[in-house]
Design an enzyme around this catalytic site. Sequence first.
Site, mmCIF file in Angstrom:
data_model
loop_
_atom_site.group_PDB
_atom_site.id
_atom_site.type_symbol
_atom_site.label_atom_id
_atom_site.label_comp_id
_atom_site.label_asym_id
_atom_site.label_seq_id
_atom_site.Cartn_x
_atom_site.Cartn_y
_atom_site.Cartn_z
ATOM 1 N N TYR A 29 0.828 -1.209 0.000
ATOM 2 C CA TYR A 29 0.000 0.000 0.000
ATOM 3 C C TYR A 29 0.864 1.261 0.000
ATOM 4 O O TYR A 29 0.571 2.236 -0.691
ATOM 5 C CB TYR A 29 -0.940 -0.005 1.203
ATOM 6 C CG TYR A 29 -1.762 1.254 1.333
ATOM 7 C CD1 TYR A 29 -2.867 1.469 0.524
ATOM 8 C CD2 TYR A 29 -1.420 2.231 2.254
ATOM 9 C CE1 TYR A 29 -3.624 2.627 0.624
ATOM 10 C CE2 TYR A 29 -2.167 3.402 2.374
ATOM 11 C CZ TYR A 29 -3.266 3.587 1.555
ATOM 12 O OH TYR A 29 -3.997 4.746 1.656
ATOM 13 N N GLU A 30 1.940 1.235 0.786
ATOM 14 C CA GLU A 30 2.818 2.401 0.906
ATOM 15 C C GLU A 30 3.871 2.466 -0.202
ATOM 16 O O GLU A 30 4.731 3.338 -0.175
ATOM 17 C CB GLU A 30 3.503 2.404 2.281
ATOM 18 C CG GLU A 30 2.532 2.656 3.415
ATOM 19 C CD GLU A 30 3.205 2.752 4.774
ATOM 20 O OE1 GLU A 30 4.360 2.284 4.942
ATOM 21 O OE2 GLU A 30 2.559 3.301 5.685
ATOM 22 N N GLU A 87 4.535 2.607 15.369
ATOM 23 C CA GLU A 87 5.344 2.420 14.159
ATOM 24 C C GLU A 87 4.460 2.161 12.949
ATOM 25 O O GLU A 87 4.681 2.745 11.895
ATOM 26 C CB GLU A 87 6.318 1.246 14.357
ATOM 27 C CG GLU A 87 7.191 0.940 13.162
ATOM 28 C CD GLU A 87 8.183 2.040 12.827
ATOM 29 O OE1 GLU A 87 8.638 2.064 11.668
ATOM 30 O OE2 GLU A 87 8.510 2.874 13.681
ATOM 31 N N TYR A 90 -2.352 -0.737 10.416
ATOM 32 C CA TYR A 90 -2.849 -1.179 9.120
ATOM 33 C C TYR A 90 -4.105 -2.012 9.311
ATOM 34 O O TYR A 90 -4.174 -2.860 10.205
ATOM 35 C CB TYR A 90 -1.789 -2.018 8.400
ATOM 36 C CG TYR A 90 -2.272 -2.578 7.086
ATOM 37 C CD1 TYR A 90 -2.400 -1.764 5.967
ATOM 38 C CD2 TYR A 90 -2.614 -3.919 6.967
ATOM 39 C CE1 TYR A 90 -2.864 -2.274 4.758
ATOM 40 C CE2 TYR A 90 -3.066 -4.428 5.760
ATOM 41 C CZ TYR A 90 -3.187 -3.612 4.667
ATOM 42 O OH TYR A 90 -3.644 -4.114 3.477
ATOM 43 N N GLY A 99 -14.498 0.654 11.829
ATOM 44 C CA GLY A 99 -14.045 1.120 13.139
ATOM 45 C C GLY A 99 -12.862 0.347 13.692
ATOM 46 O O GLY A 99 -12.512 0.510 14.857
ATOM 47 N N ILE A 100 -12.239 -0.483 12.872
ATOM 48 C CA ILE A 100 -11.127 -1.308 13.356
ATOM 49 C C ILE A 100 -9.907 -0.442 13.676
ATOM 50 O O ILE A 100 -9.272 -0.620 14.715
ATOM 51 C CB ILE A 100 -10.790 -2.413 12.332
ATOM 52 C CG1 ILE A 100 -11.988 -3.360 12.197
ATOM 53 C CG2 ILE A 100 -9.535 -3.177 12.746
ATOM 54 C CD1 ILE A 100 -11.888 -4.335 11.034
ATOM 55 N N ASN A 128 -0.641 10.192 1.976
ATOM 56 C CA ASN A 128 -1.694 9.283 2.445
ATOM 57 C C ASN A 128 -2.863 10.077 3.042
ATOM 58 O O ASN A 128 -3.081 10.092 4.257
ATOM 59 C CB ASN A 128 -1.125 8.288 3.455
ATOM 60 C CG ASN A 128 -2.058 7.142 3.732
ATOM 61 O OD1 ASN A 128 -3.235 7.173 3.380
ATOM 62 N ND2 ASN A 128 -1.525 6.119 4.376
ATOM 63 N N TYR A 135 -6.758 10.364 11.120
ATOM 64 C CA TYR A 135 -6.095 10.801 12.347
ATOM 65 C C TYR A 135 -6.618 12.154 12.808
ATOM 66 O O TYR A 135 -6.821 12.378 14.003
ATOM 67 C CB TYR A 135 -4.578 10.835 12.164
ATOM 68 C CG TYR A 135 -3.970 9.474 11.914
ATOM 69 C CD1 TYR A 135 -4.353 8.364 12.660
ATOM 70 C CD2 TYR A 135 -3.021 9.289 10.923
ATOM 71 C CE1 TYR A 135 -3.801 7.120 12.433
ATOM 72 C CE2 TYR A 135 -2.461 8.045 10.689
ATOM 73 C CZ TYR A 135 -2.858 6.964 11.449
ATOM 74 O OH TYR A 135 -2.316 5.732 11.222
#
Length: 169
Positions: A29-30, A87, A90, A99-100, A128, A135
Site C-alpha cells: 500500500y505504501e 510504528e 494497518y 471502526g477497526i 496518504n 487521524y
Amino acid sequence: MNSGAVNIRRAARGDEDSILGLIGELAEYERLAHEVTATPALLAEHLFGDNAVAEALLAEIDGAAVGFALFFRNFSTFLGRPGLYLEDLYVREACRGRGIGRALLKRLADLARERGYGRMEWSVLNWNQPAIEFYQSLGAEAMSDWTVYRLSRDGQVPELPPPAGPKYR
C-alpha cells in the site's frame, strides 16, 4: 470476512506469520514492498523474545487477522515521561470503515494511559490523505514544525565519519 465481530488482542508468540503478512500488505500500500526484510524469526525475537523491544496488537474477525498496530516505548525529555510510538497501523482494505483502526488506536491510548505515558506519536506519509483525515478526525495534530530524519543503509545503521575539528576522546 466482514460478518463477525472484531476482536482486538495483544499479539503473542505464534502470530509472527500473520503480522508479517499484514506488514507485507502495508508495504505494498505504501509502495515500499522492496524495503521489507523482516522475517518471522526477527519478529519473534524482537516482539516476543527475552529482550523484546516492541509490541503489537492484532485485530481479528472470526479468528483471522485483519489489522495490526505495532508500537514501542519512547521517551520525552520535555515531559520527563515515556511515550508510545506507533510504528505501523494497518487494516486490510476489505475491512476498512468498520471502526477497526479506531478500535486499535483506542486500545493503544488506553495502554498508554494505564502505563502513565505522556503522549502517543506516529508518522504518516504526506501523500496518504485517507490516513491523515482519519487521524485528524480523532483529534490528532500534525507536527508541521518537525521533519523526520533517518540513518539507515541496507537495514543497518551506517558507520559515521569522525567529527571534523579537534580530536574527541
